[in-house]
Design an enzyme around this catalytic site. Structure first.
Site, PDB file in Angstrom:
ATOM      1  N   SER A   1       0.834  -1.203   0.000  1.00 23.18           N
ATOM      2  CA  SER A   1       0.000   0.000   0.000  1.00 23.18           C
ATOM      3  C   SER A   1       0.872   1.259   0.000  1.00 23.18           C
ATOM      4  CB  SER A   1      -0.967  -0.037   1.174  1.00 23.18           C
ATOM      5  OG  SER A   1      -2.152   0.678   0.859  1.00 23.18           O
TER       6      SER A   1
ATOM      7  N   LYS B   1     -21.361  16.477   9.652  1.00 23.31           N
ATOM      8  CA  LYS B   1     -20.233  16.628  10.570  1.00 23.31           C
ATOM      9  C   LYS B   1     -19.938  15.316  11.282  1.00 23.31           C
ATOM     10  CE  LYS B   1     -17.128  19.146  12.628  1.00 23.31           C
ATOM     11  NZ  LYS B   1     -15.958  19.626  11.875  1.00 23.31           N
TER      12      LYS B   1
END
Length: 356
Positions: free
Chosen positions: A156, A212
């Site tokens: 990765s 949020k």
């Protein structure tokens, strides 16, 4: 004779030089002594202050503090060097250790080539991109070849960093037991709303907008929020694949082949070689030889150096005490995208044995 004037008895000797009378001005002498004492006292106090300021200034502008060069292989007396830059552990933001190594190489004109030793499962998107950027910048500014040597794991974000080789042929070496690949992006999310319901716990947060709390663990994720986050991940994933194409030009010509490989799957060294993810199977010694070949120098007549960051026992104890501190817990809970081969990426950053 008895009444003769005494002045007639002693007559001055003609042409005799008159005595010189020296008068000591005690008040002026004391003044000069006081001034001299004040001057010496001023010098006594000023010198340490000036030295302290110089040391402080040098420390402030020293970007490589705590990192020292160490002989690794090759000739001990050679002036030409090959530098081994280590990228190890979980990659997080603020990679000071890696950056310090890069800075040392940039300032050392005797370094003729670089081997980047990658032994990392990856990490954050930002941290991985930061290292890649500075490695490519080093290669460009110094105009020196760069070769990658993969250790136990280069997955990765670790594989992302390896793309600093760009289009250089035969520049990525994987050891026979290397694990690599895992090309993909993940934003971790856990849903504990069922557990909260069972124990009658309710999230009563006050927020400016429902988005949020897109990644909150305390509520089921609405489909709208999932689509927004998926688009975020897709864009980060597109950048990952574009970077891979820069380091593996064959995928630029055949992007469908990269799509088949970029599923987050990990590969053995032989699988990676067969799929074009690496160039050679070999240890760091072979990578060093290749770097010397690209730099047109003799590896046997070159000094190979690496860089160490000393770790004190006090630092280890401090890291352990801070492992589960409140600020670390807040950091773990912050939404982040990861180029990482792990199912618990937000937790590993809190451990003291993570990336330096």
């Amino acid at each position: 004779m008895a009444n003769q004037d005494s002045s007639d008895m002693v007559q001055p000797i003609p042409n005799q030089p008159q005595p010189i009378i020296i008068q000591n001005n005690h008040s002026g002498s004391i003044l000069w002594r006081i001034l001299a004492a004040i001057g010496w006292l001023g010098l006594f106090f000023c010198v340490p202050i000036i030295l302290g300021m110089m040391i402080s200034s040098a420390s402030y502008y020293n970007t490589t503090e705590g990192v020292s060069e160490k002989y690794f292989a090759g000739s001990k007396t050679a002036s030409d060097k090959i530098a081994v830059i280590n990228v190890t552990g979980v990659i997080m933001e603020g990679q000071s250790y890696v950056r310090k190594q890069i800075d040392l190489v940039r300032e050392d004109k005797d370094v003729k080539a670089v081997v980047v030793r990658v032994d990392s499962p990856g990490g954050t998107v930002t941290g991985s991109d930061y290292i890649l950027h500075h490695l490519k910048k080093l290669k460009e500014e110094r105009d020196i070849p760069l070769v990658v040597s993969m250790g136990a794991m280069a997955t990765s974000g670790g594989y992302y960093v390896a793309m600093a080789v760009e289009d250089e042929e035969d520049s990525i070496y994987a050891e026979p037991t290397t694990t690599t690949g895992s090309i993909g992006v993940i934003i971790p999310h856990y849903n504990v709303s069922g557990l909260m319901e069972e124990y009658h716990i309710e999230d009563d947060s006050i927020m400016s907008h429902p988005r949020k709390q897109m990644l909150t663990m305390t509520r089921e994720m609405p489909e709208e929020h999932r689509e927004i986050l998926q688009e975020y991940v897709n864009q980060a994933f597109t950048r990952f694949k574009d970077i891979v194409k820069e380091g593996r030009p064959a995928f630029e010509k055949d992007p469908e082949k990269l799509d088949v490989l970029a599923t987050g799957e990990i590969f053995t060294a032989n699988q990676a070689l067969a799929n074009g993810l690496v160039d050679k199977i070999g240890f760091i010694e072979e990578a060093i030889d290749r770097a010397a070949e690209l730099a047109d120098i003799d590896s046997k007549k070159t000094r190979v150096v690496t860089y160490e960051e000393p770790v004190a026992l006090f630092d280890l104890g401090l890291a352990q005490n801070q492992a589960l501190s409140f600020d670390k817990m807040l950091e773990m809970s912050a939404p982040k995208a990861y180029y990482m081969s792990s199912y618990l990426p937000p937790l590993v950053s809190s451990f003291p044995f993570g990336s330096r």
